[in-house]
Design a protein around this motif. Structure first.
Motif, PDB file in Angstrom:
ATOM      1  N   THR A 198       0.731  -1.240   0.000  1.00  0.00           N
ATOM      2  CA  THR A 198       0.147  -0.072   0.067  1.00  0.00           C
ATOM      3  C   THR A 198       0.843   1.368  -0.127  1.00  0.00           C
ATOM      4  N   GLU A 199       1.795   1.166   1.027  1.00  0.00           N
ATOM      5  CA  GLU A 199       2.670   2.387   1.029  1.00  0.00           C
ATOM      6  C   GLU A 199       3.670   2.699  -0.365  1.00  0.00           C
ATOM      7  N   ALA A 200       4.094   1.543  -0.691  1.00  0.00           N
ATOM      8  CA  ALA A 200       4.774   1.412  -2.319  1.00  0.00           C
ATOM      9  C   ALA A 200       3.843   2.041  -3.280  1.00  0.00           C
ATOM     10  N   ILE A 201       2.642   1.673  -3.341  1.00  0.00           N
ATOM     11  CA  ILE A 201       1.715   2.172  -4.481  1.00  0.00           C
ATOM     12  C   ILE A 201       1.698   3.808  -4.100  1.00  0.00           C
ATOM     13  N   ALA A 202       1.297   4.245  -2.967  1.00  0.00           N
ATOM     14  CA  ALA A 202       1.131   5.515  -2.515  1.00  0.00           C
ATOM     15  C   ALA A 202       2.367   6.438  -3.103  1.00  0.00           C
ATOM     16  N   ALA A 203       3.547   5.996  -2.353  1.00  0.00           N
ATOM     17  CA  ALA A 203       4.733   6.731  -2.500  1.00  0.00           C
ATOM     18  C   ALA A 203       4.863   6.737  -4.255  1.00  0.00           C
ATOM     19  N   THR A 204       4.935   5.936  -4.846  1.00  0.00           N
ATOM     20  CA  THR A 204       5.223   5.749  -5.956  1.00  0.00           C
ATOM     21  C   THR A 204       4.329   6.595  -7.020  1.00  0.00           C
ATOM     22  N   GLU A 224      13.357  -1.124 -17.441  1.00  0.00           N
ATOM     23  CA  GLU A 224      13.775   0.069 -17.560  1.00  0.00           C
ATOM     24  C   GLU A 224      12.600   1.046 -17.107  1.00  0.00           C
ATOM     25  N   ARG A 225      11.267   0.612 -17.437  1.00  0.00           N
ATOM     26  CA  ARG A 225      10.210   1.422 -17.214  1.00  0.00           C
ATOM     27  C   ARG A 225       9.207   1.083 -16.399  1.00  0.00           C
ATOM     28  N   THR A 226       9.597   0.196 -15.265  1.00  0.00           N
ATOM     29  CA  THR A 226       8.643  -0.676 -14.639  1.00  0.00           C
ATOM     30  C   THR A 226       8.950  -0.379 -12.994  1.00  0.00           C
ATOM     31  N   VAL A 227       8.169  -0.246 -12.287  1.00  0.00           N
ATOM     32  CA  VAL A 227       8.098   0.018 -10.818  1.00  0.00           C
ATOM     33  C   VAL A 227       7.354  -1.335 -10.414  1.00  0.00           C
ATOM     34  N   THR A 228       8.153  -2.326  -9.768  1.00  0.00           N
ATOM     35  CA  THR A 228       7.567  -3.846  -9.334  1.00  0.00           C
ATOM     36  C   THR A 228       7.374  -3.402  -7.872  1.00  0.00           C
ATOM     37  N   ILE A 229       6.145  -3.912  -7.514  1.00  0.00           N
ATOM     38  CA  ILE A 229       5.812  -3.763  -6.227  1.00  0.00           C
ATOM     39  C   ILE A 229       5.321  -5.308  -5.681  1.00  0.00           C
ATOM     40  N   SER A 230       5.517  -5.510  -4.427  1.00  0.00           N
ATOM     41  CA  SER A 230       4.921  -6.764  -3.738  1.00  0.00           C
ATOM     42  C   SER A 230       4.967  -6.516  -2.265  1.00  0.00           C
ATOM     43  N   SER A 231       4.766  -7.672  -1.521  1.00  0.00           N
ATOM     44  CA  SER A 231       4.832  -7.640  -0.060  1.00  0.00           C
ATOM     45  C   SER A 231       4.661  -9.151   0.409  1.00  0.00           C
ATOM     46  N   GLY A 232       5.040  -9.117   1.775  1.00  0.00           N
ATOM     47  CA  GLY A 232       5.034 -10.393   2.236  1.00  0.00           C
ATOM     48  C   GLY A 232       3.776 -11.167   2.825  1.00  0.00           C
ATOM     49  N   GLY A 233       2.636 -10.173   3.028  1.00  0.00           N
ATOM     50  CA  GLY A 233       1.603 -10.264   3.697  1.00  0.00           C
ATOM     51  C   GLY A 233       0.825 -11.582   3.074  1.00  0.00           C
ATOM     52  N   LYS A 234       0.556 -11.597   1.784  1.00  0.00           N
ATOM     53  CA  LYS A 234      -0.313 -12.758   1.431  1.00  0.00           C
ATOM     54  C   LYS A 234       0.550 -14.148   1.190  1.00  0.00           C
ATOM     55  N   THR A 235       1.807 -13.840   0.781  1.00  0.00           N
ATOM     56  CA  THR A 235       2.642 -15.239   0.493  1.00  0.00           C
ATOM     57  C   THR A 235       2.815 -15.998   1.792  1.00  0.00           C
ATOM     58  N   PHE A 236       3.047 -15.002   2.765  1.00  0.00           N
ATOM     59  CA  PHE A 236       3.674 -15.725   4.039  1.00  0.00           C
ATOM     60  C   PHE A 236       2.338 -15.637   5.226  1.00  0.00           C
ATOM     61  N   SER A 237       1.293 -15.425   4.653  1.00  0.00           N
ATOM     62  CA  SER A 237       0.054 -15.317   5.548  1.00  0.00           C
ATOM     63  C   SER A 237       0.300 -14.429   6.824  1.00  0.00           C
ATOM     64  N   VAL A 238       0.663 -13.199   6.610  1.00  0.00           N
ATOM     65  CA  VAL A 238       1.193 -12.220   7.627  1.00  0.00           C
ATOM     66  C   VAL A 238       0.676 -10.920   7.183  1.00  0.00           C
ATOM     67  N   THR A 239      -0.757 -10.748   6.903  1.00  0.00           N
ATOM     68  CA  THR A 239      -0.997  -9.492   6.304  1.00  0.00           C
ATOM     69  C   THR A 239      -1.083  -8.364   7.404  1.00  0.00           C
ATOM     70  N   GLY A 240      -1.085  -8.602   8.764  1.00  0.00           N
ATOM     71  CA  GLY A 240      -0.892  -7.598   9.593  1.00  0.00           C
ATOM     72  C   GLY A 240       0.582  -7.101   9.745  1.00  0.00           C
ATOM     73  N   TRP A 241       1.565  -7.413   9.200  1.00  0.00           N
ATOM     74  CA  TRP A 241       2.864  -7.052   9.441  1.00  0.00           C
ATOM     75  C   TRP A 241       3.321  -5.998   8.562  1.00  0.00           C
ATOM     76  N   LYS A 242       2.675  -5.760   7.215  1.00  0.00           N
ATOM     77  CA  LYS A 242       2.777  -4.670   6.462  1.00  0.00           C
ATOM     78  C   LYS A 242       4.220  -4.624   6.328  1.00  0.00           C
ATOM     79  N   VAL A 243       4.826  -5.494   5.862  1.00  0.00           N
ATOM     80  CA  VAL A 243       6.272  -5.425   4.834  1.00  0.00           C
ATOM     81  C   VAL A 243       6.099  -5.603   3.552  1.00  0.00           C
ATOM     82  N   GLY A 244       6.307  -4.623   2.830  1.00  0.00           N
ATOM     83  CA  GLY A 244       6.257  -4.285   1.374  1.00  0.00           C
ATOM     84  C   GLY A 244       7.647  -4.229   0.766  1.00  0.00           C
ATOM     85  N   TRP A 245       7.792  -4.132  -0.472  1.00  0.00           N
ATOM     86  CA  TRP A 245       8.919  -3.660  -1.364  1.00  0.00           C
ATOM     87  C   TRP A 245       8.797  -3.074  -2.549  1.00  0.00           C
ATOM     88  N   LEU A 246       9.598  -2.447  -3.181  1.00  0.00           N
ATOM     89  CA  LEU A 246       9.562  -1.985  -4.532  1.00  0.00           C
ATOM     90  C   LEU A 246      10.969  -2.164  -5.005  1.00  0.00           C
TER      91      LEU A 246
END
Ligand code: PMP
Ligand code: GLN
Length: 396
Positions: A108-114, A233-255
């Motif tokens: 969420t923050e990665a998308i907002a900041a981007t 070159e022209r893509t900002v790739t965003i993901s996070s750990g919430g779904k993959t590791f079943s920890v949606t409350g941790w809010k660790v994302g990256w881009l």
């Protein structure tokens, strides 16, 4: 009454209550309804079982081991390295963990900041409709405008002409979510190529929301847009750990993206949260390093949940679109005689002891999603069986 510009932002994201006050998001409203009524909550997308032991233990040991202060601004080195290694291992992407990765407070923050960093007021952001609710709000906050491309039930396939028509001289970003919430679509290579070609023709940056990247079914591969020729070159790739590791409350994302784009986005991000989730960062890094079987296992378990719930929804009389990925199944309530999904969702605890989310709130064109309802299948099999059984009451 919400003042000034914020009124517009709340309106853009369907959050204006009847008196002009702020209404809760549809996820908050439906989760509260589930708590109040004791219904089975298949609304908000969160799993009801814990993720891998190695990830949970990583957080516990980081907390016990004194990892409780501010991490570095761009994220802990082991997490940035793990993100780069994950992108290489799964997709063959070369990412420099020092300069091309930024850790964020969830996707969420990665998308907002981007969006805030890369859009000027008046710029246009192309995205598919229905869209995840935060997209509209953040595009509005940036003073930009959304141009949407409809995905219609039951195939949810974008019309190439509509896609092309959404691009214009003011297009700055294309925000692509695949696997897609709420439709469960996983875009195929021809669809991704069409997006890439248009982005190049209009010199737009593509922003991808890949939070469900490991949750694909029936052997279908997730293809990051950054892997298409010329697109890294022209893509900002965003993901996070919430779904993959079943920890949606941790809010660790990256881009990750080109260095200058990451620098621009960091300029915004460092004044939003600066940093977050210190002890959870090494835990998510440990998750990203897990062997391939773990990732296949998560998708397999979820696919079994999908199959259970698809069968239950069909038996209950819904029209069902079988999803290719994500936590979600879209069902049409019209064959059961319910033509307004929002009204049905508000009544569903009473009718069947289940909570779901109406699809129309994810559409600008609310008619397109009027009778559609989204059910989450990321629950234990006994819960899904019970929900399916209860939904059978709609037909009886
Ligand atoms: N994008 C999509 C499509 C989602 O479904 C979600 C769900 N939570 C998010 C972003 C937010 O991810 P996070 O919790 O990592 O901020
Ligand atoms: N991504 C979750 C969903 O679509 C909800 C997250 C939220 O509550 N904002 O259900």
């Amino acid at each position: 009454m919400i003042p000034g510009r914020w009124h517009q932002i709340a309106a853009a994201s369907n959050l204006l209550g009847p008196d002009g006050d702020l209404a809760p998001t549809i996820f908050a409203e439906m989760s509260a309804l589930a708590v109040r009524t004791g219904a089975i909550n298949l609304g908000q997308g969160f799993p009801d079982s814990d993720g891998p032991e190695a990830v949970l233990a990583g957080a516990v040991s980081a907390i016990r081991g004194g990892g409780n202060q501010y991490p570095p601004g761009r994220g802990m080195p082991e997490l940035r390295a793990a993100v780069a290694a994950h992108q290489k291992r799964f997709y063959g992407l070369e990412v420099d963990p020092e300069t091309e990765v930024l850790v964020t407070a969830g996707a969420t923050e990665a998308i907002a900041a981007t969006v805030m960093a890369l859009c000027e007021p008046g710029d246009e952001v192309v995205t598919f409709e229905p869209y995840y609710d935060a997209y509209a709000a953040v595009i509005e906050m940036a003073g930009a405008r959304r141009r949407t491309v409809p995905l219609r039930f039951p195939d949810f396939t974008p019309d190439p002409a509509a896609l092309a028509a959404a691009f214009g001289p003011r297009t700055r970003l294309v925000l692509v979510n695949s696997p897609h919430n709420p439709t469960g679509r996983v875009l195929g290579s021809a669809e991704l190529e069409a997006v890439a070609r248009l982005a190049m023709d209009h010199d737009a940056i593509v922003v991808t929301d890949e939070v469900y990247e490991h949750l694909t079914f029936d052997g279908r591969a997730h293809i990051p847009l950054a892997t298409l020729p010329g697109m890294a070159e022209r893509t900002v790739t965003i993901s996070s750990g919430g779904k993959t590791f079943s920890v949606t409350g941790w809010k660790v994302g990256w881009l990750h993206a080109r260095r200058d784009l990451v620098d621009a986005i960091t300029t915004v991000q460092q004044f939003l949260t600066y940093v977050n989730a210190g002890p959870f960062q090494p835990a998510v890094a440990a998750g990203l390093d897990l062997p391939g079987e773990f990732f296949l296992g998560v998708a397999g378990t979820l696919q079994a949940g999908r199959d259970l719930l698809v069968e239950g929804l069909q038996a209950a009389g819904f029209g069902v679109r079988v999803p290719e990925g994500t936590y979600f199944i879209v069902a049409d309530a019209a064959p059961l005689g319910y033509h307004d999904g929002l009204a049905l969702c508000r009544d569903l605890p009473r009718l069947a002891g289940v909570v779901a989310v109406p699809m129309r709130v994810f559409y600008d064109d609310q008619d397109a999603g009027r009778s559609l309802v989204r059910f989450a299948c990321c629950k234990r099999p006994e819960v899904l069986r019970e929900a399916a059984d209860r939904l059978g009451a709609l037909r009886r």
